[in-house]
Each structure stands twice: as C-alpha cells, then as structure tokens.
Scaffold this active site. Structure first.
Site, mmCIF file in Angstrom:
data_model
loop_
_atom_site.group_PDB
_atom_site.id
_atom_site.type_symbol
_atom_site.label_atom_id
_atom_site.label_comp_id
_atom_site.label_asym_id
_atom_site.label_seq_id
_atom_site.Cartn_x
_atom_site.Cartn_y
_atom_site.Cartn_z
ATOM 1 N N ASP A 191 0.871 -1.066 0.372
ATOM 2 C CA ASP A 191 0.068 0.517 -0.313
ATOM 3 C C ASP A 191 1.451 1.223 -0.195
ATOM 4 O O ASP A 191 0.367 2.078 0.065
ATOM 5 C CB ASP A 191 -1.033 0.362 1.411
ATOM 6 C CG ASP A 191 -2.397 -0.420 0.872
ATOM 7 O OD1 ASP A 191 -2.559 -0.055 -0.280
ATOM 8 O OD2 ASP A 191 -2.745 0.849 1.887
ATOM 9 N N ASP A 219 -11.771 -0.088 42.000
ATOM 10 C CA ASP A 219 -12.390 0.261 40.239
ATOM 11 C C ASP A 219 -12.870 1.329 40.116
ATOM 12 O O ASP A 219 -12.840 2.190 40.041
ATOM 13 C CB ASP A 219 -12.722 -1.512 39.392
ATOM 14 C CG ASP A 219 -13.738 -2.168 40.610
ATOM 15 O OD1 ASP A 219 -14.298 -1.542 41.500
ATOM 16 O OD2 ASP A 219 -14.193 -2.695 39.828
HETATM 17 O O1 LIG Z 1 -5.289 -10.227 46.207
HETATM 18 C C1 LIG Z 1 -5.779 -10.158 45.030
HETATM 19 C C2 LIG Z 1 -7.308 -9.895 44.784
HETATM 20 C C3 LIG Z 1 -7.628 -9.946 43.656
HETATM 21 N N1 LIG Z 1 -6.425 -10.008 42.465
HETATM 22 C C4 LIG Z 1 -7.808 -9.959 40.868
HETATM 23 O O2 LIG Z 1 -8.939 -9.189 41.306
HETATM 24 C C5 LIG Z 1 -8.938 -9.877 39.944
HETATM 25 C C6 LIG Z 1 -11.159 -9.608 41.093
HETATM 26 O O3 LIG Z 1 -11.093 -10.302 42.389
HETATM 27 P P1 LIG Z 1 -12.154 -11.494 41.603
HETATM 28 O O4 LIG Z 1 -12.456 -12.237 43.120
HETATM 29 O O5 LIG Z 1 -12.852 -11.560 39.843
HETATM 30 O O6 LIG Z 1 -13.729 -10.433 42.223
HETATM 31 P P2 LIG Z 1 -14.278 -9.880 41.327
HETATM 32 O O7 LIG Z 1 -15.291 -9.630 42.089
HETATM 33 O O8 LIG Z 1 -14.851 -11.418 40.239
HETATM 34 O O9 LIG Z 1 -14.199 -9.082 40.623
HETATM 35 C C7 LIG Z 1 -15.058 -7.666 40.289
HETATM 36 O O10 LIG Z 1 -14.705 -6.790 40.776
HETATM 37 C C8 LIG Z 1 -13.772 -5.495 41.587
HETATM 38 C C9 LIG Z 1 -13.725 -4.973 42.721
HETATM 39 O O11 LIG Z 1 -14.721 -4.991 43.760
HETATM 40 C C10 LIG Z 1 -12.654 -5.858 40.636
HETATM 41 O O12 LIG Z 1 -11.127 -5.476 40.997
HETATM 42 C C11 LIG Z 1 -12.790 -6.257 39.200
HETATM 43 O O13 LIG Z 1 -12.130 -6.073 37.966
HETATM 44 C C12 LIG Z 1 -14.383 -6.959 39.077
HETATM 45 O O14 LIG Z 1 -14.312 -7.991 38.053
HETATM 46 C C13 LIG Z 1 -8.956 -11.638 39.994
HETATM 47 O O15 LIG Z 1 -9.504 -12.135 39.600
HETATM 48 C C14 LIG Z 1 -7.213 -10.874 40.936
HETATM 49 O O16 LIG Z 1 -6.805 -10.523 39.492
HETATM 50 C C15 LIG Z 1 -5.120 -9.823 42.533
HETATM 51 O O17 LIG Z 1 -4.295 -9.297 41.902
HETATM 52 N N2 LIG Z 1 -4.731 -9.531 43.811
#
Ligand SMILES: O=c1ccn([C@@H]2O[C@H](COP(=O)(O)OP(=O)(O)O[C@H]3O[C@H](CO)[C@@H](O)[C@H](O)[C@H]3O)[C@@H](O)[C@H]2O)c(=O)[nH]1
Ligand SMILES: [Mn+2]
Length: 865
Positions: A292, A548
């Site tokens: 291109d 978040d």
């Molecule tokens: O000590 C920790 C705890 C959690 N995580 C990460 O945080 C994510 C979220 O935890 P999860 O147990 O999957 O909780 P959810 O309720 O599914 O999470 C939702 O709610 C969270 C806020 O409470 C957000 O951080 C997430 O992105 C959102 O998907 C996990 O998958 C991990 O990737 C870490 O890296 N370290």
C-alpha cells in the site's frame, strides 16, 4: 544463592530466551533485604507455587521475550494442545476455567488474530499467589495472512464481519451505516454524529442514539412519574392521618429516600449513547498492509496486564511449557513472527506492609512495565477473564486515536461477559441491565465507570496527568511534573519514563542489563511506595474493596472522559460466582466498598468542577445505593402487622395511598420495559435484575451499611472475601453442570433474607386465616388484597434466593410450591385457632361452632373411654 550475571541471562529449560532478573547484581539494596529476593528460575517458580502464605512472599520476575517460543502453556492438557493446532495463529487466553473454554472448540474468536501483534503488545502477568493450576496462557505468534476488513481464510474470504464488529451476522458495509439500517435487531438506534461527518473528518467511531419512538415515551414516562412522586408527597404531608404516627413518619422518610434514589438512578439513563468503532478506517490510517506504499503510521503499543490469584486449587502445580522442539505443533520457520515480551512478576510481600491486593499488584505492573516497554496504552484483565475477540484492542484504539475526544479519553471500558452461568442466570451474574442499559447512559455523559477488567487505559491518565482539554495553556501538566519523586518514588528510570509515556509510538524496549534488573527489582519492593503517591494520586487506588470504581472516579474527576465499547463477539469473557453465598459476598464487597468511597475523601460530592454535574449524580448513586436497603428492610417487615390482632393503616385514606403506590410502581416498571427494548434485553434479564436487587437489599446492603457505620466510628468494618470461582477439574469423571450453584453454604448474610421470607409467608397465612374467620367489610377486603399483593411481590422477588437455600432440591422447584401451600394452610389454621381461643368475637359463628366440636374432641374431659 549467588548467580553470575552470565548465568542470569542464560536460557532455562522450557523457554527459548528467558531473561531473568534477580537483585544480586543490584547496587541499591541493603544486604538485609536479600532474603526476600531470589533468582527467578524454573525451580523457584515451582517452589513459589507451594508458598501460599499471605505474608512474606518472595518477589519473582520472569521475563521471556521475542520470538521462537511457539507455545507457553501452563497446563498443557491434551485438549488445549488440540485447540491450539486447530485455531489460527495468535491466541491469548488466561482463564481460571481454561478447560471449559476448549470444550466446544470455541476457545477464542478465531476469525482474526492480529490484535496483539499489531498493537505491539507486551504481556505482564502478576502472580499474587503463584498457583498456576487454574491459569493457562497460550500465546501464539501472528502470521501475516489476515487483517480486519480483509479477506481472511478463517471467515471463508468474507471479512465483513470483522470490519463491523457490532454486526452479529457480519452484514458489513460501511461501518456504522449497516449497523443502524441493516442489522435486524438494531432498529432501535440511529446515527447521532451526522454533523461531524459533514465536516469531512475521519470518524474512527460512530455515535448512535436511541430512536425517537422509544426514547421519547421513555423520557415522558419518567417525567410523568416525577410529577406523580411530587404530587404524592404533597398529598401525604397534607394528610397526616394514620393509626400509628411513628410508622407514618418512617414511611414518609422512606418514601422520600426511595424517590431520591430513584432520581439518582434514573437521571443518568435518559440519553443512552452507543459507539461503534470503525476498524476499517483504523486499518487504512494505521499499519496499511504491505504493497500500500506503507504510508500509514504504526499503531501505538499496548501493555497487557493480567493478575492471577488462585483460590482453593487443590494441589495443582504449574507446569512450564515444553521446550520448543521438533514435534512442536507450529512450524514457524517460514513466517515473520514477533512474539511479545512476556513478563511474570510475583511482587514482594512482607509482614508489616499491606500488599493492597489487586491494586498493589497493578501498581507494580505499572512500574515494571514502564521500565521495560512503557507502552502509552495499557489493558488490564483479571485472572478469571480472557480475550474472546481479537479485534478488541483495535476497537479500543479507534476511541483513543479519534480526532474528536481521543486525546481526552483516559480509558475504554468493555462490558464484562461471563461463561458458565446457568441459563436462567439465577443470581443475575450477567448484570445485563448494568452493562447494556446503564452503561450506555453513562456513555452519553462523561463516560462509563471503570469496572476492574477488560479496560484499556492511557498510561498518562493513571499517573495523574491532566487531560489536554484541562491542561494549563503553557502546556505543562503540573500534576506530572512537580517534584516527581514525591509522587512516583525514587526510581530515576521510572521518573524519566513518565513524560515518554505520552508518546504515541514507544521506542523499543530497553536492553535488560544488570542495572535495569536491579531497578526492576527495586520498583517491585513494598518499601518503594513509602511516602509516595502510589495508591492515592498515582495508579490504582488503595485501602478500598472496590479499587476499580474509585480509580475510574479519580480519573473522571480530573476531567478525563471514558468510552464504552460493546462488541460482537464479546471482546472479553470471564467467570462469575454462581453460588448464592459467594455471589452475596461479592456484592457485599462491592456495596461495602462503594459506601466506603462515599464516606471517604473520594466522595463524589467533594469533587471539583471538572466532574460533569450528571457524572457526579452517577457516582453518588453508585456509592450510596446500599442505604436504600435499610428502608427496604423495614418495609419488608411491615406485613408483621397482619399478625397483630387489630388492623390499622399507615396512611389514611388507605385506598388513595395504595393507588399512588400502585401507579408509581407501575410507571417505573413500564419505563424498565421500554429500556430493555433499546438495550436489547429480554424480560427475564430484567426480572432477574429486579429479583437480585431485592435479594441484596434484604441481607447484603444492610450489612454494607453496618460495615460503613463500623468504619465511620473507627472500627475495622466487615472482612471482605475474595470471590471463589467454579473449579475446573482436569480429567476424572465429568462434573455435574453448575454443581456449585446447588451447594448451600451457610453464612450470616443469608439470615436477614430468610427472616423477611418467613415474615411474609406468615403474613399471607395469617391473612388467609383472618379472611376465613369472616366478618370483613369490603374496605377491609380491599386492604387485605393490597397487602397480599405486596407480600406476593416480595416473595416472588425473593424466589431465586429460596431456590438457592433449597440446594439440590431446587432442581424440582414444584417442591417449593407444595411446601408453601402446606405452610400457608398450617399458619392459616393455627391463626384461626388462636383467634378462636383469644378473640372469639372476631371469628364468625360458623367457625366457632366447628371450633367447639374440635375442642370437645381434644378436651381432656372426653379422654376417658
Ligand atoms: O489480592 C488480590 C485479589 C484480587 N486480584 C485480582 O482481582 C481480580 C478480582 O477478584 P475476583 O475475585 O475475581 O472478584 P470479582 O468480584 O469477580 O471482581 C470484580 O470486582 C472487583 C472489585 O471489587 C474488580 O477489581 C474486578 O475487576 C471485578 O471483576 C482477580 O481476578 C485477580 O485478578 C489480585 O490480583 N490480587
Ligand atoms: Mn472476577
């Protein structure tokens, strides 16, 4: 364990070219810290997997980069290998339930495989607890065959579906046009940016608004309801007439709060906006295919962050991928491949330092990636999510690079979608109303909130920079440049990387020498953040369960915008807790965290003027919503009145009161029905949403309120649990589908809802008993019918909860109805008996006659034979 620098960079089994950092060559570290740092090699990875204590985790850095290693698969089950072979060139999948993903051969969207390669992505994995068992990462090098919008072998030469990702059926055409006219399910949406098009600017995304025939009635109903609500309050204040003035006051305050919370919730939904990326145009402007003329620019680089936390994984050990060998399924000899750099980080965890969970892990990734690749864009995934549509990165780029709001856009949020939720979505895991309706409303204001995963960020925004539209005229962003070490810590390489993070194209990653390795180690220590703004003004926000929402809020507060991008096939997918108790704990964490945010210095009411007024309403609603539950709980217990002997009315004239309530609720429901039309939802999605709100409101939200009150008076608050995920078990007998859903796990969180259920069932039973006793006037009957309707409504809303505590019995829901009928009959007769004994005058003579017969039979006087 001393290692020479030469050995440090030598290949280890399983990786073609890993570069491992350890701190021994570093100059900055006091000898005392040494015990926390170990060389990162395969054995160490394995050893670390067994170490899952919360404190004192050792940091680990593992880097593999560039070329040659075709497959990097932690689980390497035969299935996944097969899928790899069958699927096209480039797959990134990170997911707790990896096996399931492969079952139907539908691992990822297999129509296009360029995303990561095109966007020059770097992948960062942060292990919180190196457990490997649930994590699978498959990275396959891209092959120069297909490109969005171009004929691709995978789609049988029809690339149209790629050019227009929002068209489910791939009936392409000029992006956006077909979306509104051709798509049979999309008639609800019309273009909203024609004016902008006329100016001849290239629109990397198109904007759509809801067709007038839907949105005007929607707004009208809500206006009518507003008028009704105001009218209602005027009427109530003018009629201070009740059998119990305390209850009257409680309900006036309660009704007022409901009105306010309804307004907070409704106001942001009135202007829903959908945005459709134009991938074709992006491809024309950037990275045009060879031949291109190559005039286009390159797409900016993206750093991909993945956090993994393993929970309850029974003895799974990570397996590093097999070394590249002759029987490798991929022959890469003839293709131009570039495998992204892959970095594993297990950050330091040390007693005495709060590791700040996910937010802490994100911030370490932010710093380490700044030193290695410093991509201007970052996309982050939770450990339980994976990429499902490989055009997603490019879609996000359309928003970031567009001429209109691109440079003021801090993040592009994709909806969260979930696998393995039961088909009826009993506990509303899909959260459809939020992701398909509410989020589009936010899209029409300053943008959606950040929901933790599946979100592309502009790195500078995470560093606390001002958006261009709010930058001081001299062009210098104060927030970033003032005393940088106070904000970012002592790492000079990091500080130097900050201004470069805004460059559209990142210079090639620095060479990994000993000094850099030491620097990387240094920025991954706990102590690095001491006295800096990490976790406050910089990066992901600390000391909160919902990092978040707060992180997104802080970005919006600076005046940045965000964009919402829903695409088909779904950009990313993940796992959700399908067990009732787990789900309740999840929403406890969310609602508790939200309230904590409201009562913190990140309260939306305290934000400055850069926050759009309506966005302030949005965040207020998002943080204060659990408070409504306190009132809902009281209302749900009001049926207790039926158990008392006397009848009384909270508000008189009662029929008018009921008429107002009925009209108000009906209008709200009708509005909800219109909403699901433009959001493309089903009635079931919507019902589940209502039901799960009520379930949360009876038990969880009051607990969240309690939690916040405890924190406000200086106590610790409730402990929040991590969501445990459905466990996939490799091999062995096939597991029962949704086994987790049928498990009953008792928790105090279940109790209040059970109480509400008992009260309402008892009230219905008592009402039946009373009605049977006879002697009711017409007005009393109407009152009773209204009350019954309320009870039935509450019980219907709590139905999924009832199923939940039935465990395995819920597979036969009719059992529930049989039990209900029996219980109602028992309560009704018991009530009748009680009335006959204690208030014989309120029971009709017919019953009294029967009662005397019964009494005669059971009377001890007749027991002699
Ligand atoms: O000590 C920790 C705890 C959690 N995580 C990460 O945080 C994510 C979220 O935890 P999860 O147990 O999957 O909780 P959810 O309720 O599914 O999470 C939702 O709610 C969270 C806020 O409470 C957000 O951080 C997430 O992105 C959102 O998907 C996990 O998958 C991990 O990737 C870490 O890296 N370290
Ligand atoms: Mn999750």
């Amino acid at each position: 364990m001393g290692r020479t620098s030469q050995k440090m960079y030598s290949p280890v089994a399983g990786l073609a070219d890993p570069l491992m950092g350890n701190r021994n060559g570093g100059v900055k570290h006091a000898a005392g810290k040494d015990k926390y740092w170990v060389p990162a090699d395969e054995e160490e990875l394995l050893a670390a997997a067994e170490c899952d204590d919360e404190d004192g985790r050792r940091p680990l850095l593992y880097i593999a980069r560039e070329k040659q290693h075709p497959s990097y698969d932690h689980q390497a089950p035969e299935e996944s290998r097969r899928a790899e072979r069958a699927a096209p060139p480039f797959i990134v999948n990170f997911d707790g339930d990896h096996h399931e993903q492969h079952k139907n051969g539908k691992l990822v969207d297999d129509r296009n495989s360029h995303t990561i390669q095109d966007a020059l992505a770097t992948i960062w994995l942060s292990f919180e607890m190196l457990g490997g068992g649930g994590l699978a990462l498959v990275v396959r090098p891209g092959v120069e065959t297909e490109r969005p919008g171009m004929p691709s072998p995978a789609t049988g030469g029809d690339g149209a579906g790629l050019a227009e990702p929002l068209l489910a059926n791939g009936d392409g055409g000029a992006a956006g046009q077909a979306f509104c006219s051709g798509g049979k399910d999309k008639w609800q949406w019309v273009p909203a940016d024609e004016g902008e098009e006329e100016q001849g600017r290239p629109l990397l995304y198109r904007t759509f608004k809801v067709r007038g025939i839907l949105i005007h009635p929607y707004r009208l109903i809500n206006l009518a309801r507003l008028i009704l609500v105001i009218q209602f309050f005027i009427w109530r204040i003018r009629h201070k007439d009740s059998d119990n003035m305390t209850l009257w006051w409680i309900t006036v305050v309660g009704d007022f709060w409901f009105a306010v919370s309804w307004l907070l919730n409704q106001a942001s939904k009135l202007n829903p906006i959908r945005r459709v990326p134009n991938l074709e145009l992006l491809n024309q402007r950037f990275d045009p295919p060879a031949g291109d003329g190559g005039a286009g620019e390159h797409l900016p680089a993206v750093d991909v962050f993945i956090n993994t936390v393993m929970l309850n994984h029974p003895g799974d050990e990570p397996q590093l991928g097999a070394p590249a060998s002759s029987d490798s399924p991929l022959d890469l000899s003839a293709v131009d491949v570039r495998l992204p750099m892959l970095v594993y980080i297990a950050r330091e965890k040390r007693p005495g330092y709060d590791h700040q969970k996910k937010a802490g892990a994100m911030n370490v990734q932010l710093r380490v990636s700044a030193l290695l690749s410093n991509a201007p864009f970052i996309i982050n995934f939770d450990g339980d999510h994976y990429i499902n549509n490989s055009s997603a990165f490019r879609a996000a780029m359309c928003f970031m690079l567009d001429d209109r709001h691109g440079e003021d856009t801090a993040f592009v949020q994709f909806p969260q979608r979930f696998d393995d939720v039961d088909p009826t979505d009993r506990y509303c895991n899909h959260n459809r109303v939020f992701f398909d309706a509410t989020a589009l409303g936010l899209n029409g204001i300053q943008g959606p909130s950040y929901v933790g995963t599946g979100c592309m960020f502009r790195r500078a925004a995470l560093y606390g920079a001002d958006p261009p539209r709010w930058q001081p005229p001299d062009g210098r962003s104060k927030a970033v440049m003032d005393s940088p070490w106070k904000q970012f810590g002592n790492s000079m390489p990091f500080i130097n990387s900050v201004p470069l993070a805004t460059q559209p194209v990142t210079p090639p990653a620095s060479t990994l020498d000993e000094r850099l390795a030491a620097e990387l180690a240094d920025v991954s220590t706990c102590a690095y953040e001491d006295g800096t703004e990490w976790g406050y003004g910089v990066g992901w926000v600390y000391n909160i369960a919902t990092e978040d929402v707060v992180t997104g809020f802080r970005i919006h507060r600076k005046g940045w915008r965000s964009m919402y991008c829903a695409m088909e096939p779904d950009a990313f997918r993940g796992t959700a807790p399908i067990n009732l108790t787990e789900r309740l704990h999840q929403i406890l964490r969310w609602s508790g965290g939200s309230l904590d945010m409201f009562f913190s210095r990140n309260c939306p009411l305290l934000a400055g003027r850069r926050l759009h007024p309506m966005q302030r309403v949005v965040y207020t609603n998002m943080t204060i919503y659990p408070v409504s539950a306190a009132f809902i709980f009281v209302y749900d217990l009001l049926p207790l009145m039926w158990l008392s002997g006397d009848e009384f009315y909270i508000q008189k004239p009662y029929t008018t009161y009921v008429a107002y309530l009925f009209a108000g609720i009906a209008m709200m429901e009708v509005s909800g029905m219109v909403e699901i039309k433009w959001a493309g939802l089903t009635l079931l999605d919507w019902c589940r949403n209502e039901q799960f709100y009520m379930i949360g409101a009876t038990g969880v939200y009051p607990a969240a309120v309690l939690h916040s009150l405890l924190r406000l008076v200086g106590l610790k608050g409730l402990p929040f649990k991590l969501t445990s995920k459905p466990q996939s078990v490799s091999g062995g007998a096939p597991r029962e589908r949704f086994a987790e859903m049928y498990e009953v796990k008792w928790s105090p969180l279940l109790v209040p809802t059970v109480v509400v259920m008992i009260v309402n069932v008892a009230a219905v039973g008592a009402a039946i008993g009373r009605a049977a006793a006879g002697g009711w006037s017409f007005v009393q009957l109407v009152g009773a019918a209204g009350g019954l309707l309320f009870n039935a409504w509450v019980l219907l809303l709590l139905y999924p909860f009832a199923l939940g505590i039935m465990g395995r019995w819920s597979k036969r829901p009719y059992v529930l109805f049989v039990v209900l009928v029996v219980v109602l009959a028992a309560i009704a007769s018991a009530y009748l008996v009680l009335l006959a004994v204690f208030a014989p005058r309120s029971v009709s003579p017919v019953w009294m006659e029967r009662w005397s017969v019964v009494r005669a039979i059971v009377s001890p006087a007749n027991w002699r034979i």
